[in-house]
Design a protein around this motif. Sequence first.
Motif: not given
Length: 286
Positions: A139-164
Amino acid sequence: MDATTLNSQAERFLAELHRSPQTVRAYRADLRHLTDWLRETGHGLEREALEAYFTVHPHWASATRSRKQTTLERFCRWALQHHLLDRDPTLHLEHPRLPPPHPRGLRREDIERIFAVIPPEQTRDALLFRLVFETGLRIGEALGVHVEDLDLTRGDEHLTVLGKGSRKRTVLLDDPRLVSALRRYLRTLGYTHGPLFQATKNGRGGPLRYQSVQERWQGYAGRADMACTLHQLRHSHATELVNGGVSLATIRKRLGHQHIQTTLRYAEVSDSTADAELRRWRRQRH
């Protein structure tokens, strides 16, 4: 307090104990076992006697010793309140270290019941909890997601997460419903940089607090008459992956575990999945 007094006062204690019948039976058995040992050894209910009592039973599992010690601690606190003891003999007993509890996942249909009670206008909440469930983010990772961490390129949607440990990882967004919800949500935002999930207190954006999110989720779970913690969303995702045949190495990477031993705690395979895998192995041998 000698064994005879302990035996008589234990029943008074149990009569005042507001616990389930199963708990009362367990407490009674623990106190009787100690009483018998004190009577056999001639000890009284003292610190040195209790230390010896646990020392001569090294075969007890940590959970068993912890339960028995809890029984004695609660009895001694009760005895102090009733002026039956001058001091608490359990005060300096060392508690055994217990392994962390095994996380328990819920079935998808049960979690969907909770999602169904989230009001349609609460798009932020619905998306946040769906993101945690479909990706296994903390949940802490989800709350730390920024808009710019998202890449919604069709067919390759992913996000970058800053974890532990400040370790970055890429998480595939492979659920079509989640991706569609993300695209709709982004169109409603009045900004293109900053936290994806913001508070709306007093009409102003700001960091969404962990405690607030926990309270909102528990409110929805209560409304759906379901017992489910936020962390169970993450475990439920991992359980689905395991039961779907995804390797532990892949699950470890997706969840951001540093050690495979942590992932193994999440590997709760259903009976039907385990049976199917064994049958496939048996057929391959023949």
